[in-house]
Write an enzyme that holds these catalytic residues in place. Structure first.
Site, PDB file in Angstrom:
ATOM      1  N   TYR A 194      47.499  -5.089 -10.321  1.00 55.96           N
ATOM      2  CA  TYR A 194      46.295  -5.943 -10.295  1.00 55.96           C
ATOM      3  C   TYR A 194      46.658  -7.378  -9.930  1.00 55.96           C
ATOM      4  O   TYR A 194      46.016  -8.010  -9.077  1.00 55.96           O
ATOM      5  CB  TYR A 194      45.622  -5.881 -11.671  1.00 55.96           C
ATOM      6  CG  TYR A 194      44.579  -6.933 -11.920  1.00 55.96           C
ATOM      7  CD1 TYR A 194      43.300  -6.834 -11.359  1.00 55.96           C
ATOM      8  CD2 TYR A 194      44.857  -8.041 -12.734  1.00 55.96           C
ATOM      9  CE1 TYR A 194      42.340  -7.804 -11.600  1.00 55.96           C
ATOM     10  CE2 TYR A 194      43.899  -9.011 -12.982  1.00 55.96           C
ATOM     11  CZ  TYR A 194      42.640  -8.893 -12.411  1.00 55.96           C
ATOM     12  OH  TYR A 194      41.692  -9.850 -12.645  1.00 55.96           O
TER      13      TYR A 194
ATOM     14  N   SER B 189      43.328 -15.090 -11.121  1.00 54.94           N
ATOM     15  CA  SER B 189      43.635 -14.653 -12.488  1.00 54.94           C
ATOM     16  C   SER B 189      44.956 -15.236 -12.971  1.00 54.94           C
ATOM     17  O   SER B 189      45.896 -15.407 -12.186  1.00 54.94           O
ATOM     18  CB  SER B 189      43.724 -13.123 -12.489  1.00 54.94           C
ATOM     19  OG  SER B 189      44.423 -12.667 -13.610  1.00 54.94           O
TER      20      SER B 189
HETATM   21  N1  LIG Z   1      37.314 -11.236 -17.490  1.00 57.66           N
HETATM   22  C1  LIG Z   1      38.416 -11.936 -17.367  1.00 57.66           C
HETATM   23  O1  LIG Z   1      39.034 -12.325 -18.365  1.00 57.66           O
HETATM   24  C2  LIG Z   1      38.958 -12.296 -16.003  1.00 57.66           C
HETATM   25  C3  LIG Z   1      40.094 -13.121 -15.925  1.00 57.66           C
HETATM   26  C4  LIG Z   1      40.592 -13.452 -14.659  1.00 57.66           C
HETATM   27  C5  LIG Z   1      39.963 -13.005 -13.519  1.00 57.66           C
HETATM   28  N2  LIG Z   1      38.868 -12.190 -13.628  1.00 57.66           N
HETATM   29  C6  LIG Z   1      38.224 -11.756 -12.391  1.00 57.66           C
HETATM   30  O2  LIG Z   1      36.871 -12.181 -12.464  1.00 57.66           O
HETATM   31  C7  LIG Z   1      36.039 -11.261 -11.789  1.00 57.66           C
HETATM   32  C8  LIG Z   1      34.912 -10.815 -12.695  1.00 57.66           C
HETATM   33  O3  LIG Z   1      35.448 -10.137 -13.811  1.00 57.66           O
HETATM   34  P1  LIG Z   1      34.538  -9.642 -15.015  1.00 57.66           P
HETATM   35  O4  LIG Z   1      35.352  -9.714 -16.234  1.00 57.66           O
HETATM   36  O5  LIG Z   1      33.223 -10.338 -14.969  1.00 57.66           O
HETATM   37  O6  LIG Z   1      34.396  -8.106 -14.661  1.00 57.66           O
HETATM   38  P2  LIG Z   1      33.105  -7.248 -14.295  1.00 57.66           P
HETATM   39  O7  LIG Z   1      33.654  -5.887 -14.028  1.00 57.66           O
HETATM   40  O8  LIG Z   1      32.049  -7.406 -15.315  1.00 57.66           O
HETATM   41  O9  LIG Z   1      32.608  -7.924 -12.951  1.00 57.66           O
HETATM   42  C9  LIG Z   1      32.970  -7.483 -11.671  1.00 57.66           C
HETATM   43  C10 LIG Z   1      31.696  -7.365 -10.870  1.00 57.66           C
HETATM   44  O10 LIG Z   1      32.050  -7.031  -9.520  1.00 57.66           O
HETATM   45  C11 LIG Z   1      31.275  -5.905  -9.123  1.00 57.66           C
HETATM   46  N3  LIG Z   1      32.076  -5.169  -8.152  1.00 57.66           N
HETATM   47  C12 LIG Z   1      33.215  -4.461  -8.379  1.00 57.66           C
HETATM   48  N4  LIG Z   1      33.648  -3.900  -7.234  1.00 57.66           N
HETATM   49  C13 LIG Z   1      32.783  -4.286  -6.280  1.00 57.66           C
HETATM   50  C14 LIG Z   1      32.689  -4.023  -4.900  1.00 57.66           C
HETATM   51  N5  LIG Z   1      33.572  -3.240  -4.269  1.00 57.66           N
HETATM   52  N6  LIG Z   1      31.676  -4.571  -4.196  1.00 57.66           N
HETATM   53  C15 LIG Z   1      30.738  -5.349  -4.815  1.00 57.66           C
HETATM   54  N7  LIG Z   1      30.775  -5.612  -6.129  1.00 57.66           N
HETATM   55  C16 LIG Z   1      31.778  -5.085  -6.848  1.00 57.66           C
HETATM   56  C17 LIG Z   1      31.011  -5.117 -10.388  1.00 57.66           C
HETATM   57  O11 LIG Z   1      29.905  -4.248 -10.291  1.00 57.66           O
HETATM   58  C18 LIG Z   1      30.792  -6.243 -11.378  1.00 57.66           C
HETATM   59  O12 LIG Z   1      29.455  -6.669 -11.389  1.00 57.66           O
HETATM   60  C19 LIG Z   1      36.944 -10.141 -11.293  1.00 57.66           C
HETATM   61  O13 LIG Z   1      37.284 -10.422  -9.939  1.00 57.66           O
HETATM   62  C20 LIG Z   1      38.168 -10.259 -12.169  1.00 57.66           C
HETATM   63  O14 LIG Z   1      39.312  -9.794 -11.521  1.00 57.66           O
HETATM   64  C21 LIG Z   1      38.352 -11.826 -14.839  1.00 57.66           C
END
Ligand SMILES: NC(=O)c1ccc[n+]([C@@H]2O[C@H](COP(=O)([O-])OP(=O)(O)OC[C@H]3O[C@@H](n4cnc5c(N)ncnc54)[C@H](O)[C@@H]3O)[C@@H](O)[C@H]2O)c1
Length: 326
Positions: free
Chosen positions: A146, A122
């Site tokens: 985070y 991130s």
């Molecule tokens: N959305 C953004 O702008 C952004 C930016 C940087 C990094 N990220 C990272 O990208 C990833 C995805 O983010 P997103 O926005 O799609 O969020 P999201 O919450 O839609 O996706 C996260 C997914 O991980 C699953 N999950 C959570 N905890 C879990 C566990 N313990 N075991 C198995 N599955 C689990 C959730 O059910 C979900 O499907 C995350 O790791 C987040 O930190 C997101």
């Protein structure tokens, strides 16, 4: 022959916002896709029927072993606790999922001799950057819980990838994603995704709450552009061992974002209830990616301009709300 033919990829978090777009694209490239997701924020209806689904938790070694037992060519580790706010509400949960969960995935890669791992890092690892747009060489300075757990996980990934005692090459890549937006970002989760939070609120006729003065900026990058980077990096040796920003380089203020959402629904900040509150813990003031590394290593550039991406996202959000699928 399609690039993915005969190869099996595990996508953790594949039922989530970013993960489901990655899964969809992998399938179009011909990969066999296995998803491990606990559905804590993800949704099974976002999974294409061609994906194989294992409901499980990255904190559970047993669940991970089930996913790895299918025989994997690569792992795309996207599962994570994605909310800064929740990282303060429950730091141990944040640490358990983001850092310990990543260590579990790394251990499984070692046990099963999986040679390729991509990790969802991130932009928050930069903290409030000295240079903006921020290159990957900028010193990390996480300013939220985070960001600490994401940065720790990213370092574990790269230190493990550099280990000479594994007996096989573990080629790792991390993407420091900036603010990803687009279809399937939750309209009801008040903890993550500022655009989707605003959209959900306007669609439900609720007030918009802006933290701080709204002049803080974010680099909004469209989810399908991001998914393309993940999938194209899989076989790109130039990305091995690399940490790569995914963003647009263009900062947009939260006020500008709010105005764009309101305008799409025929409102202005004067005709709609917009309330300003104090900044949240761990919030950043400015954020934009220097994307020259992604361009140099992968010839990757975002193709969808914010003006177009926001229209697509709003269309999807309206339809989701009309059909009750929010
Ligand atoms: N959305 C953004 O702008 C952004 C930016 C940087 C990094 N990220 C990272 O990208 C990833 C995805 O983010 P997103 O926005 O799609 O969020 P999201 O919450 O839609 O996706 C996260 C997914 O991980 C699953 N999950 C959570 N905890 C879990 C566990 N313990 N075991 C198995 N599955 C689990 C959730 O059910 C979900 O499907 C995350 O790791 C987040 O930190 C997101």
């Amino acid at each position: 022959m399609s690039p993915g033919a005969g190869k099996t990829i595990l996508v953790t978090g594949g039922a989530g916002f970013i993960g489901s777009h990655v899964v969809e694209l992998l399938l179009t490239y011909g990969y066999r896709v296995v998803v491990l997701d606990d559905l804590s924020t993800g949704r099974s209806e976002y999974l294409p029927s061609d994906a194989e689904f294992i409901q499980g938790d990255v904190r559970s070694k047993e669940d991970i072993a089930r996913a790895f037992s299918v025989g994997l060519d690569a792992v795309i580790h996207i599962a994570g606790q994605a909310s800064i706010k929740l990282s303060y509400n429950d730091p141990l949960h944040d640490l358990g999922v983001n850092t310990n969960g990543t260590l579990n995935i790394l251990n499984a890669c070692i046990t099963h001799r999986v040679k390729r791992l991509l990790f969802a890092s991130s932009m928050t690892v930069y903290g409030n950057p000295v240079v903006c747009p921020t290159p990957e060489s900028a010193p990390p300075d996480p300013v939220s819980y985070y960001a600490v757990t994401k940065y720790a996980a990213e370092r574990y990934v790269h230190l493990t990838g550099a280990r000479s005692d594994l007996g096989f090459p573990l080629n790792v890549t991390s993407f420091r994603m900036f603010n990803v937006y687009g279809e399937r970002q939750s309209l009801t989760n008040a903890y993550q995704g500022v655009l989707a939070i605003f959209l959900g609120r306007v669609l439900r006729g609720e007030e918009i709450v802006i933290h701080s003065d709204g002049e803080q900026s974010r680099d909004f990058v469209y989810v399908r552009d991001v998914a393309r980077a993940w999938v194209e990096a899989l076989d790109n040796r130039d990305t091995y061992g690399q940490v790569i920003n995914l963003g647009t380089g263009l900062p947009t203020s939260v006020n500008t974002l709010c105005n764009a959402v309101l305008a799409a629904f025929g409102h202005t900040p004067q005709t709609y209830h917009v309330r300003y509150q104090e900044a949240q813990l761990g919030d950043l003031r400015t954020s934009a990616a220097d994307t020259s590394k992604a361009k140099a290593l992968m010839r990757w550039e975002p193709m969808v301009r914010f003006e177009e991406g926001i229209v697509r996202t709003i269309d999807w959000a309206r339809k989701s709300m009309e059909t009750g699928k929010t």
